[in-house]
Design a protein around this motif. Structure first.
Motif, PDB file in Angstrom:
ATOM      1  N   LYS A 125      -7.960   1.070   2.246  1.00 49.35           N
ATOM      2  CA  LYS A 125      -7.319   1.515   2.202  1.00 49.35           C
ATOM      3  C   LYS A 125      -5.928   0.236   2.645  1.00 49.35           C
ATOM      4  O   LYS A 125      -4.699   0.559   2.101  1.00 49.35           O
ATOM      5  CB  LYS A 125      -7.129   2.145   3.470  1.00 49.35           C
ATOM      6  CG  LYS A 125      -5.783   3.442   3.292  1.00 49.35           C
ATOM      7  CD  LYS A 125      -6.704   4.249   5.121  1.00 49.35           C
ATOM      8  CE  LYS A 125      -4.738   4.813   5.012  1.00 49.35           C
ATOM      9  NZ  LYS A 125      -4.724   6.208   6.079  1.00 49.35           N
ATOM     10  N   SER A 184      -5.567  -2.303  -0.399  1.00 49.83           N
ATOM     11  CA  SER A 184      -4.068  -0.664  -1.565  1.00 49.83           C
ATOM     12  C   SER A 184      -2.260  -1.036  -0.651  1.00 49.83           C
ATOM     13  O   SER A 184      -1.997  -1.124  -1.575  1.00 49.83           O
ATOM     14  CB  SER A 184      -5.086   0.186  -1.784  1.00 49.83           C
ATOM     15  OG  SER A 184      -5.957   0.216  -2.151  1.00 49.83           O
ATOM     16  N   GLU A 185      -2.537  -0.626   0.211  1.00 45.03           N
ATOM     17  CA  GLU A 185      -1.493  -0.831   1.108  1.00 45.03           C
ATOM     18  C   GLU A 185      -1.009  -2.010   0.701  1.00 45.03           C
ATOM     19  O   GLU A 185       0.647  -2.189   0.564  1.00 45.03           O
ATOM     20  CB  GLU A 185      -1.665  -0.853   2.663  1.00 45.03           C
ATOM     21  CG  GLU A 185      -0.671  -0.168   3.988  1.00 45.03           C
ATOM     22  CD  GLU A 185      -0.798   0.060   5.402  1.00 45.03           C
ATOM     23  OE1 GLU A 185       0.339  -0.659   6.291  1.00 45.03           O
ATOM     24  OE2 GLU A 185      -0.938   0.593   5.090  1.00 45.03           O
TER      25      GLU A 185
END
Length: 122
Positions: A62, A65-66
């Motif tokens: 996460k 990806s951010e």
């Protein structure tokens, strides 16, 4: 993994076995910077001294990806700025930008431009 990984990844005890490798603040900043240069996941992993699987695992996926998206968006904005600057001296680029952002076209649309008269100055 090479010695530079500790600069971008923290080793966190997992309660047994190998420790978890978690992106730290420097790692997140580096991901964003490299994504801004349109680097691939493989290139980013190599520079961070880890594997693509580690970047995509449940511990980092996460966050990775951010920061990758933020960097990629920044890179796209840089390309766009360069294109607009280039359009000042390059007619082809100006035409392309007009088509992309101003809905301009080379040919009349037969559905909306019926009966349009094209006048020629000779």
């Amino acid at each position: 993994m090479n010695g530079s990984a500790s600069k971008y990844l923290d080793k966190v005890p997992s309660g047994g076995g190998r420790p978890k490798l978690i992106l730290n603040t420097s790692g997140c900043q580096m991901v964003e910077k490299l994504a801004g240069l349109m680097c691939t996941d493989e290139e980013i992993a190599s520079i961070l001294g880890t594997t693509v699987d580690t970047l995509h695992n449940k511990n980092n996926g996460k966050t990775f990806s951010e920061y990758k998206k933020r960097g990629f968006d920044s890179g796209k904005a840089s390309i766009r700025r360069f294109q607009f600057k280039l359009a000042e001296k390059n007619a082809t680029m100006a035409i392309w930008l007009g088509k992309q952002y101003l809905n301009q076209k080379d040919y009349p649309d037969p559905e909306t431009d019926r009966g349009a008269v094209i006048e020629w100055d000779i």
